[in-house]
Design an enzyme around this catalytic site. Structure first.
Site, PDB file in Angstrom:
ATOM      1  CG  ASP A 142      -8.970 -11.876 -21.631  1.00 31.24           C
ATOM      2  OD1 ASP A 142      -8.335 -12.966 -21.355  1.00 31.24           O
ATOM      3  OD2 ASP A 142      -9.641 -11.892 -22.524  1.00 31.24           O
ATOM      4  CG  HIS A 153      -2.258   0.763   0.855  1.00 34.28           C
ATOM      5  ND1 HIS A 153      -2.415   1.736   0.277  1.00 34.28           N
ATOM      6  CD2 HIS A 153      -3.301   0.360   1.423  1.00 34.28           C
ATOM      7  CE1 HIS A 153      -3.695   2.229   0.011  1.00 34.28           C
ATOM      8  NE2 HIS A 153      -4.347   1.402   0.926  1.00 34.28           N
TER       9      HIS A 153
END
Length: 429
Positions: free
Chosen positions: A370, A155
Site C-alpha cells: 500500500d 535476478h
C-alpha cells in the site's frame, strides 16, 4: 487482444543521497552468481482512487523511490562481471504510460500474453531492449483511473523475497512511515563469491510451442485436496498438495502424447527459501538470492500414478534443503551440490527427462503493498519461457493459490482437461 501502453514520460530516479565510497563495491554471494541473468517481474494493479490524482501518485512514487534507493543502493548500480555491483548511483529508469482500455477489461481475463507492455522491459529478453540497470519501474494509467505498477528486478541481486521486501519498504516510505532497513551483506558473508561459471538454465530457454495458463485453487478446494492426499503419517501443506496434483496431471498429459503410451520418468524441483532454514537464521529482509533448488531423484512409475506417492516425494524433495545440505553449500563441499545440479540439468537437456520446476511466491505478502492509495486489487507475475515451469502466487481472498503453468502446447491440451485436476480448480476466481 494485446495490451498496448503509450509512453508519456521516462526519467531516471537517483538515490536522494550519494552512496559513500566505502560502499561502492557490493559483493554478490555464491547463490547470486548462480542466479539466471534475467529479471524478476512483479505487476501490482490498483483500482481508481477518488482521493488521489495520477500526477500526485507519480510524484509520490518517484520521491519515495529516490529515498528508498539510499538503502538499496545496489539497485541503482552496475553489474561488473559475475561477482560485483559497482554502486555508482546511476539510478533507476521510471516510465509513465497510458493504456487505452479500462482496468476491469483486463482483470476479467488476465491472459499472460496481454500484459508484457505493462513492464518496463521484457524480463526474459532484457538485451533486446538494451536494459542494463538492476531495476526499472513503469506506472501505467488506464482510462478508468486504475493503475498498474510494473517492476523488474535483476535476478542477480534479487529473489522474490527481496522484491517483496523492497516493495514493502518503498510503500512504507511513500506513506511517510519509518524506513525498513534491509540486510544487504549477510548473504555474501555466509556464501562468499567464488570463481565459478555455470548456468542452470543453459539450453532450456527459448522453447517453441509452449503455452502458459492460469489455474486457481481456492481455500476450500485445497482443503479437499489435502484430505485426499493425507494419511495418518502424512499431512501435506497447501503447496505440497497442489504441486503433487500438477505433477500428476502433467505426467498424464505427457503419457497421452507418448508413442509408448506410458508415464515418462520425471523429476521435480522446488525453489526453497533458506532464510529461516539456516543454522544462522537470516532476516526476512536479507537482500539477494537466498534460495536453493531442491531436486528430486528421477521418479519412474509403473502403472497408474499415485497422487499420495507423489505428494510424499514432493515433501522429501523440499525437506532435503535443511541443515546438512546447507552446510555443504556454505562450506567446501558446495562442489558436490553443484555436481548434483549439473547432473539434473544434463538429464533434462541431453537425456530428455522432464523436470517440472516449481517456485512458490505465496508467502511474500505482495497484496499488502500500500503506497498510500490502498492495497492492490490484483498481483501477478508472468510465466518463465521454459517448458514445465510453474509459479505459485497467493490469491487476494483467503488462502488460495494461483498457479501459472507453462507446458508444451500439446501437453497443455490434455492437462487442462484432466478430470482429477478439474475437481480442484476454481472457476469463479
Amino acid at each position: 487482444m494485446e495490451v498496448k501502453a503509450e509512453i508519456v514520460s521516462k526519467s531516471t530516479i537517483k538515490p536522494s543521497s550519494t552512496t559513500p565510497n566505502k560502499l561502492r563495491h557490493f559483493k554478490l554471494s555464491l547463490i547470486d552468481q548462480l542466479a539466471p541473468p534475467f529479471y524478476v517481474p512483479i505487476l501490482l494493479f490498483y483500482s481508481a482512487s477518488d482521493a488521489t490524482t495520477t500526477k500526485t501518485i507519480s510524484q509520490k512514487l518517484k520521491a519515495s523511490l529516490s529515498e528508498v534507493l539510499t538503502l538499496y543502493y545496489p539497485f541503482c548500480g552496475t553489474l561488473r562481471g559475475n561477482s560485483t555491483v559497482e554502486c555508482n548511483d546511476e539510478g533507476v529508469v521510471f516510465t509513465e504510460c497510458r493504456v487505452p482500455m479500462e482496468l476491469s477489461s483486463l482483470l476479467k481475463d488476465p491472459d499472460l500474453h496481454q500484459i508484457h507492455h505493462l513492464f518496463p522491459c521484457d524480463p526474459y529478453n532484457p538485451a533486446r531492449e538494451t536494459m542494463t540497470g538492476n531495476m526499472a519501474a513503469q506506472l501505467n494509467q488506464f482510462t478508468c483511473g486504475g493503475l498498474a505498477l510494473g517492476v523488474c528486478f535483476s535476478h542477480k541481486i534479487t529473489d522474490a523475497s527481496t522484491a517483496s521486501s523492497f516493495l514493502t519498504s518503498w510503500a512504507a516510505t511513500s506513506r511517510g512511515n519509518k524506513l525498513i532497513l534491509p540486510q544487504l551483506e549477510e548473504a555474501a558473508l555466509v556464501f562468499p563469491p567464488r570463481k565459478i561459471e555455470m548456468s542452470l538454465i543453459r539450453g532450456m530457454m527459448g522453447h517453441k510451442n509452449i503455452v502458459t495458463k492460469r489455474f486457481v485453487f481456492n481455500r476450500t478446494n485445497i482443503s479437499r485436496l489435502k484430505q485426499k492426499l493425507g494419511s495418518f503419517d502424512f499431512t501435506p501443506t497447501s503447496v505440497e498438495a497442489v504441486t503433487a496434483l500438477i505433477w500428476k496431471s502433467s505426467l498424464e498429459a505427457a503419457k497421452a502424447n507418448s508413442e509408448e503410451g506410458k508415464i515418462p520418468a520425471s523429476m521435480i524441483s522446488h525453489a526453497v527459501n533458506i532464510r529461516s532454514r539456516m543454522a544462522q537464521t537470516f532476516s526476512e529482509h536479507s537482500m539477494g538470492n537466498l534460495w536453493q533448488q531442491a531436486v528430486s531423484p528421477v521418479v519412474e512409475v509403473e502403472g497408474e500414478v499415485g497422487l499420495r506417492d507423489l505428494g510424499e516425494r514432493v515433501r522429501e524433495t523440499i525437506r532435503k534443503v535443511e541443515g546438512k545440505y546447507l552446510s555443504m553449500v556454505e562450506g567446501d563441499e558446495f562442489y558436490k551440490v553443484m555436481e548434483c545440479l549439473k547432473e539434473a540439468r544434463t538429464m533434462v537437456a541431453e537425456k530428455g527427462v522432464p523436470c517440472y520446476s516449481f517456485s512458490s511466491w505465496v508467502r511474500f505478502g505482495f497484496y499488502e503493498t500500500d503506497f498510500g492509495w490502498g492495497k492492490p486489487s490484483y498481483v501477478r507475475t508472468i510465466g518463465v519461457p521454459i517448458k514445465n515451469v510453474v509459479i505459485f502466487m497467493a490469491t487476494k481472498v483467503g488462502d488460495g493459490i494461483e498457479a501459472w503453468i507453462t507446458l508444451t502446447s500439446r501437453d497443455m491440451v490434455h492437462f487442462e482437461k484432466n478430470p482429477e485436476l478439474l475437481q480442484f480448480v476454481s472457476f469463479d476466481s
